[in-house]
Design an enzyme around this catalytic site. Structure first.
Site, PDB file in Angstrom:
ATOM      1  N   GLY A 175      -5.787  -6.856   0.877  1.00 31.41           N
ATOM      2  CA  GLY A 175      -6.268  -5.873   1.841  1.00 31.41           C
ATOM      3  C   GLY A 175      -5.381  -4.651   1.837  1.00 31.41           C
ATOM      4  N   GLU A 176      -5.267  -3.993   2.981  1.00 33.06           N
ATOM      5  CA  GLU A 176      -4.437  -2.795   3.163  1.00 33.06           C
ATOM      6  C   GLU A 176      -4.975  -1.580   2.430  1.00 33.06           C
ATOM      7  OE1 GLU A 176      -0.424  -3.583   1.927  1.00 33.06           O
ATOM      8  OE2 GLU A 176      -0.160  -5.296   3.271  1.00 33.06           O
ATOM      9  N   GLY A 177      -6.049  -1.719   1.657  1.00 32.03           N
ATOM     10  CA  GLY A 177      -6.492  -0.657   0.775  1.00 32.03           C
ATOM     11  C   GLY A 177      -5.847  -0.722  -0.586  1.00 32.03           C
ATOM     12  N   ILE A 185       0.820  -1.202   0.000  1.00 34.49           N
ATOM     13  CA  ILE A 185       0.000   0.000   0.000  1.00 34.49           C
ATOM     14  C   ILE A 185       0.858   1.257   0.000  1.00 34.49           C
ATOM     15  CG2 ILE A 185      -0.238  -0.019   2.524  1.00 34.49           C
ATOM     16  CD1 ILE A 185      -2.775   1.221  -0.149  1.00 34.49           C
ATOM     17  N   GLU A 195      -7.123  -1.833   5.784  1.00 34.89           N
ATOM     18  CA  GLU A 195      -7.075  -2.451   7.110  1.00 34.89           C
ATOM     19  C   GLU A 195      -5.951  -3.475   7.220  1.00 34.89           C
ATOM     20  OE1 GLU A 195      -7.621  -5.791   6.542  1.00 34.89           O
ATOM     21  OE2 GLU A 195      -8.199  -5.228   4.505  1.00 34.89           O
TER      22      GLU A 195
END
Length: 335
Positions: free
Chosen positions: A302-304, A103, A161
């Protein structure tokens, strides 16, 4: 103004602003005058007009995107539902802060400010197969952390997240909000094997059965969520209050956003889905919310990360809409 209870947030959600109609109409008029055949840019045209309405100008720019990654730990992880131990959450937060995660690279590539918000990592939520994951005070604190993390000067928000066990939380939220069997919503997450998947599915089923009395999406979030999910939901709500458009990330982010949608109709009108992840039930959840993803690349990090990648798509849409010449400006006949 913030909020100090779930009821106060419910009241805030009921009074959120809508897009600027004059800007929407002006953007539509401009789109019809650009040097291209009608509809030739497909969804890019719709995206640019959607963005213009929320930013309140028919010819917008996108210069200050913000990415926020929230981190939290889940008590249900002790049930063995993840392929990784909870310590990984703390380790990955350090990696985010040092700029070493995917990210970080994507945020940098698309010119986004990136913030990391760890939420009481030394205090996992309660095991939601035995009772609510959070008290009202705990979920309100996490929602407010998300609310306060949004930069009012941002012109786009992406939330992501990190939290070992959070695909179990997201699956339980989805099952409770949208119905169906636990198996319909439970996937392999970080890559659990068949035995762990069966356990994870049973955990989700047990949780949904226990919390059948939940009254709305915020109540579901308190009972089945995690602090990082609440943080994302709070940030998405704050963005709406500021008319900042949001690109939604994958399965876990979508579950958090769904809690807002199942509390107040139209709560996600300022949100587009950045991508459809490889987590099997994500597409089903997007369909339930009426969100068509911009990308589908098999991502499951994830992580955006998927939403951050979609910043480029939105930037392209806005560049074309605001930067292209009209037929009159270019001296081109429009037929």
């Amino acid at each position: 103004m913030s909020f100090d209870s779930l009821d106060a947030l419910r009241a805030r959600l009921a009074g959120m602003p809508d897009p600027d109609q004059a800007a929407l109409e002006g953007a539509a008029a401009r789109n019809g005058q650009l040097t291209k055949p009608p509809g030739a840019l497909g969804r890019l045209e719709d995206l640019a007009q959607w963005y213009a309405g929320w930013r309140g100008t028919p010819r917008p720019d996108l210069d200050a995107p913000q990415v926020i990654v929230f981190a939290g730990n889940h008590g249900v992880a002790a049930r063995g539902v993840s392929a990784f131990p909870p310590e990984v959450t703390v380790q990955m937060v350090a990696n985010f802060e040092q700029g070493g995660a995917a990210i970080n690279q994507l945020a940098r590539t698309f010119g986004a400010r990136m913030d990391v918000v760890p939420l009481d990592l030394d205090q996992p939520t309660a095991d939601f197969t035995k009772g609510p994951a959070m008290t009202e005070g705990e979920v309100v604190a996490a929602l407010r952390a998300g609310w306060d993390a949004v930069d009012p000067g941002a012109d786009l928000l992406v939330v992501g997240e990190m939290g070992i066990g959070n695909t179990t939380s997201a699956a339980a939220i989805a099952a409770r909000l949208f119905g169906g069997d636990a198996a319909d919503w439970t996937g392999r997450g970080t890559g659990v094997g068949a035995a762990a998947l069966a356990l994870k599915t049973q955990v989700v089923a047990d949780a949904v059965a226990l919390h059948g009395v939940a009254t709305d999406g915020l109540d579901v979030l308190m009972r089945l969520g995690g602090r990082e999910l609440a943080g994302m939901a709070g940030a998405i709500a704050r963005a709406r209050s500021l008319r900042i458009p949001v690109i939604m990330d994958g399965f876990i982010c979508t579950a958090a956003a769904a809690c807002l949608a199942r509390t107040q109709d139209g709560a996600l009108d300022h949100v587009v889905a950045g991508h459809q992840s490889a987590e099997g039930a994500h597409g089903r959840m997007l369909d339930a919310l009426g969100k068509e993803p911009l990308l589908s690349l098999g991502l499951r990090l994830g992580e955006g990360s998927g939403a951050a990648l979609a910043i480029g798509v939105l930037k392209g849409a806005i560049a074309c809409h605001s930067g292209m010449a009209t037929f009159a400006e270019a001296g081109v006949s429009d037929g």
